[in-house]
Design a protein around this motif. Structure first.
Motif, short mmCIF file in Angstrom:
data_model
loop_
_atom_site.label_atom_id
_atom_site.label_comp_id
_atom_site.label_asym_id
_atom_site.label_seq_id
_atom_site.Cartn_x
_atom_site.Cartn_y
_atom_site.Cartn_z
N VAL A 150 85.29 93.67 -42.02
CA VAL A 150 85.11 94.79 -41.11
C VAL A 150 84.35 95.87 -41.87
O VAL A 150 84.78 96.32 -42.93
N LEU A 151 83.21 96.27 -41.33
CA LEU A 151 82.33 97.20 -42.03
C LEU A 151 82.52 98.64 -41.61
O LEU A 151 82.54 99.54 -42.44
N MET A 152 82.63 98.88 -40.31
CA MET A 152 82.69 100.27 -39.83
C MET A 152 83.09 100.31 -38.37
O MET A 152 83.12 99.29 -37.69
N MET A 153 83.40 101.51 -37.92
CA MET A 153 83.63 101.78 -36.51
C MET A 153 82.73 102.95 -36.13
O MET A 153 82.59 103.91 -36.90
N ALA A 154 82.09 102.85 -34.99
CA ALA A 154 81.25 103.93 -34.49
C ALA A 154 81.33 103.92 -32.97
O ALA A 154 82.05 103.10 -32.39
N TRP A 155 80.59 104.79 -32.35
CA TRP A 155 80.59 104.90 -30.89
C TRP A 155 79.27 104.43 -30.33
O TRP A 155 78.23 104.55 -30.99
N MET A 156 79.34 103.90 -29.12
CA MET A 156 78.13 103.50 -28.41
C MET A 156 78.14 104.11 -27.01
O MET A 156 79.21 104.33 -26.44
N THR A 157 76.96 104.37 -26.51
CA THR A 157 76.77 104.77 -25.12
C THR A 157 76.10 103.60 -24.40
O THR A 157 75.69 102.62 -25.03
N ARG A 158 75.95 103.75 -23.11
CA ARG A 158 75.23 102.74 -22.32
C ARG A 158 73.84 102.50 -22.91
O ARG A 158 73.42 101.36 -23.08
N GLU A 159 73.15 103.58 -23.25
CA GLU A 159 71.80 103.48 -23.80
C GLU A 159 71.80 102.77 -25.16
O GLU A 159 70.92 101.95 -25.44
N ALA A 160 72.78 103.07 -26.00
CA ALA A 160 72.87 102.44 -27.32
C ALA A 160 73.13 100.93 -27.19
O ALA A 160 72.53 100.14 -27.93
N ILE A 161 74.00 100.56 -26.27
CA ILE A 161 74.29 99.14 -26.06
C ILE A 161 73.04 98.42 -25.56
O ILE A 161 72.68 97.35 -26.06
N ALA A 162 72.38 99.01 -24.57
CA ALA A 162 71.18 98.40 -24.01
C ALA A 162 70.11 98.22 -25.08
O ALA A 162 69.48 97.15 -25.18
N GLU A 163 69.90 99.23 -25.91
CA GLU A 163 68.91 99.13 -26.98
C GLU A 163 69.30 98.06 -27.99
O GLU A 163 68.45 97.28 -28.45
N THR A 164 70.58 98.02 -28.35
CA THR A 164 71.06 97.02 -29.31
C THR A 164 70.81 95.61 -28.79
O THR A 164 70.28 94.76 -29.51
N LEU A 165 71.19 95.37 -27.54
CA LEU A 165 71.02 94.03 -26.97
C LEU A 165 69.54 93.67 -26.81
O LEU A 165 69.15 92.52 -27.02
N ALA A 166 68.72 94.63 -26.45
CA ALA A 166 67.29 94.37 -26.23
C ALA A 166 66.52 94.18 -27.54
O ALA A 166 65.59 93.38 -27.60
N SER A 167 66.94 94.91 -28.60
CA SER A 167 66.16 94.89 -29.85
C SER A 167 66.73 93.96 -30.92
O SER A 167 66.00 93.52 -31.81
N GLY A 168 68.05 93.72 -30.89
CA GLY A 168 68.68 92.94 -31.94
C GLY A 168 69.00 93.75 -33.18
O GLY A 168 69.52 93.21 -34.16
N ARG A 169 68.70 95.04 -33.16
CA ARG A 169 69.10 95.95 -34.25
C ARG A 169 70.13 96.92 -33.68
O ARG A 169 69.93 97.50 -32.61
N VAL A 170 71.24 97.08 -34.41
CA VAL A 170 72.35 97.85 -33.87
C VAL A 170 72.03 99.34 -33.83
O VAL A 170 71.53 99.92 -34.79
N CYS A 171 72.31 99.91 -32.68
CA CYS A 171 72.11 101.34 -32.41
C CYS A 171 73.44 101.91 -31.94
O CYS A 171 74.11 101.32 -31.08
N TYR A 172 73.83 103.03 -32.50
CA TYR A 172 75.07 103.70 -32.11
C TYR A 172 74.74 105.06 -31.50
O TYR A 172 73.58 105.44 -31.41
N TYR A 173 75.80 105.78 -31.13
CA TYR A 173 75.64 107.15 -30.67
C TYR A 173 76.33 108.04 -31.69
O TYR A 173 77.51 107.85 -32.01
N SER A 174 75.61 109.01 -32.23
CA SER A 174 76.17 109.96 -33.18
C SER A 174 76.73 111.15 -32.42
O SER A 174 75.97 111.88 -31.78
N ARG A 175 78.03 111.33 -32.50
CA ARG A 175 78.65 112.49 -31.82
C ARG A 175 78.25 113.79 -32.49
O ARG A 175 78.08 114.80 -31.83
N SER A 176 78.07 113.77 -33.82
CA SER A 176 77.71 115.02 -34.51
C SER A 176 76.27 115.43 -34.20
O SER A 176 75.98 116.61 -34.06
#
Length: 140
Positions: free
Chosen positions: A39-65
């Motif tokens: 287990v490497l980390m925990m972060a947050w995702m939004t709809r946009e982050a999930i869609a980008e991750t699935l479409a690109s194959g590179r993980v994208c998260y949402y930074s709350r800060s």
């Protein structure tokens, strides 16, 4: 290992329809090294982050800060390549199976989960593998 193949847009939309986002439009995501189970980390995702991750194959998260998309490794080079994205039984937590390039934690450690109680004292179990200053130039 086979290379990640992005699903068609309609499949991404079907997946997104199954996700139970919080009132803030977020869902927690656990990143796990696909071959070792670490287990490497925990972060947050939004709809946009999930869609980008699935479409690109590179993980994208949402930074709350920063209040915006956080493309893992964009500034540090410590990229997460998606192997599989899974949704739990309640639809409210994601598991990203990844191939982590370098370290996952902003402290320069492989995993963010490096502190445990030892003899009643919070203790770092691992040392940084990379100087965070080198990764981020003093920022995060």
């Amino acid at each position: 290992m086979n290379a990640y193949l992005p699903p068609p847009p309609e499949a991404i939309e079907r997946f997104l329809a199954e996700v139970a986002f919080t009132g803030d439009g977020l869902v927690p995501a656990i990143a796990q090294q696909h071959d070792s189970g670490e287990v490497l980390m925990m972060a947050w995702m939004t709809r946009e982050a999930i869609a980008e991750t699935l479409a690109s194959g590179r993980v994208c998260y949402y930074s709350r800060s920063r209040r915006g998309l956080w493309r893992k490794g964009e500034s540090s080079g410590q990229v997460q390549h998606l192997v599989d994205l899974r949704l739990d039984c309640d639809g409210d937590t994601l598991l990203a199976l990844v191939d982590q390039v370098g370290v996952a934690c902003h402290t320069g450690r492989r995993s963010c989960f490096y502190t445990a109680l030892r003899d009643g004292v919070p203790t770092a179990l691992t040392e940084p593998e990379v100087d965070p200053e080198t990764l981020y130039g003093g920022g995060r």
